[in-house]
Design an enzyme around this catalytic site. Structure first.
Site, PDB file in Angstrom:
ATOM      1  N   ARG A  75       0.834  -1.196   0.104  1.00 48.26           N
ATOM      2  CA  ARG A  75       0.030   0.009   0.151  1.00 48.26           C
ATOM      3  C   ARG A  75       0.896   1.353  -0.032  1.00 48.26           C
ATOM      4  O   ARG A  75       1.012   1.988   0.946  1.00 48.26           O
ATOM      5  CB  ARG A  75      -0.951  -0.009   1.272  1.00 48.26           C
ATOM      6  CG  ARG A  75      -2.053   1.135   1.410  1.00 48.26           C
ATOM      7  CD  ARG A  75      -2.747   1.003   2.624  1.00 48.26           C
ATOM      8  NE  ARG A  75      -3.776   2.037   2.525  1.00 48.26           N
ATOM      9  CZ  ARG A  75      -3.500   3.342   3.206  1.00 48.26           C
ATOM     10  NH1 ARG A  75      -2.399   3.718   3.516  1.00 48.26           N
ATOM     11  NH2 ARG A  75      -4.696   4.143   3.040  1.00 48.26           N
ATOM     12  N   SER A  85     -11.604  -1.896   1.671  1.00 48.49           N
ATOM     13  CA  SER A  85     -11.469  -1.071   2.894  1.00 48.49           C
ATOM     14  C   SER A  85     -12.970  -0.469   3.338  1.00 48.49           C
ATOM     15  O   SER A  85     -13.501   0.038   2.289  1.00 48.49           O
ATOM     16  CB  SER A  85     -10.568   0.170   2.899  1.00 48.49           C
ATOM     17  OG  SER A  85      -9.289  -0.352   2.487  1.00 48.49           O
ATOM     18  N   LYS A 127      -5.382   6.534  10.973  1.00 47.44           N
ATOM     19  CA  LYS A 127      -7.005   6.500  10.368  1.00 47.44           C
ATOM     20  C   LYS A 127      -7.737   7.665  10.815  1.00 47.44           C
ATOM     21  O   LYS A 127      -8.989   7.543  10.764  1.00 47.44           O
ATOM     22  CB  LYS A 127      -7.473   5.328  10.838  1.00 47.44           C
ATOM     23  CG  LYS A 127      -6.880   3.884  10.319  1.00 47.44           C
ATOM     24  CD  LYS A 127      -7.208   3.783   8.921  1.00 47.44           C
ATOM     25  CE  LYS A 127      -6.417   2.524   8.399  1.00 47.44           C
ATOM     26  NZ  LYS A 127      -6.544   2.318   6.923  1.00 47.44           N
TER      27      LYS A 127
END
Length: 211
Positions: A44, A113, A142
């Site tokens: 990622r 996700s 996050k």
């Protein structure tokens, strides 16, 4: 094929090369996680140019194959196909799972996700093989997704969603048992492993926490 035979991992490691001074250090750290028992890695690195992403993906494909681990590529179905990855991981607002499936074929696993029970349900309907769900606890990576969802919302999602749900966001080996008790299939980690001083031993402890 039973889902346990395709999503045959409980720890989903997500990369962040910026935790390391250079690519060599990053790849060395990745090998330590694989030696520690990691069986699924998501590359990622969203900010990499395509050629750099491909170069890193080929290197990580070679490394994961050596240790019998699955490789997922974030968002880029084309890169996943080019390096013969095992799967692709999609953002909730990006390409839907059914479109990725059409492009990649039936042999590729698709993760999505998600950040709410509704998003997780939509991903399941669109053909995802599994979802990451969170953030469950507070975590800097996050924060843009708002306040943590918490264990109760994880429990609700795990009860409603039939495909595997991987808890993400602030998960540590100390909280692994707690999220599993809420019905999570497994956990997705970044800094809890890659940000630790002793990567291999910490990976081994995280793996033990999932047994």
């Amino acid at each position: 094929m039973p889902i346990e035979e395709t999503v045959d991992f409980k720890l989903y490691l997500i990369t962040d090369r910026k935790l390391f001074p250079d690519d060599a250090s990053f790849m060395a750290a990745m090998e330590k996680t694989l030696k520690g028992g990691v069986k699924a890695v998501q590359l990622r690195e969203k900010d990499l140019a395509i050629r750099e992403l491909l170069r890193m993906a080929y290197s990580l494909r070679e490394l994961t194959a050596r240790y019998g681990a699955k490789l997922f590529i974030n968002d880029r179905v084309d890169v996943a196909l080019a390096v013969d990855a095992d799967g692709v991981h999609l953002g909730g607002s990006g390409m839907p799972a059914f479109a990725a499936r059409k492009a990649a074929g039936e042999g590729m696993l698709i993760g999505v996700s998600t950040h709410s029970v509704e998003e997780a349900g939509k991903a399941e309907e669109e053909g995802a093989d599994f979802v990451t769900f969170g953030p469950i606890f507070e975590t800097p990576s996050k924060m843009k997704y708002g306040k943590p969802l918490g264990p109760d919302v994880l429990r609700e999602a795990s009860a409603k969603i039939l495909i595997p749900v991987f808890a993400i966001g602030g998960i540590k080996k100390e909280t692994a048992a707690r999220v599993l008790a809420c019905g999570a299939y497994g956990i997705a980690l970044i800094s809890a492993i890659l940000g630790s001083a002793e990567i291999r031993s910490n990976t081994e402890e995280c793996m033990r926490a999932l047994r």
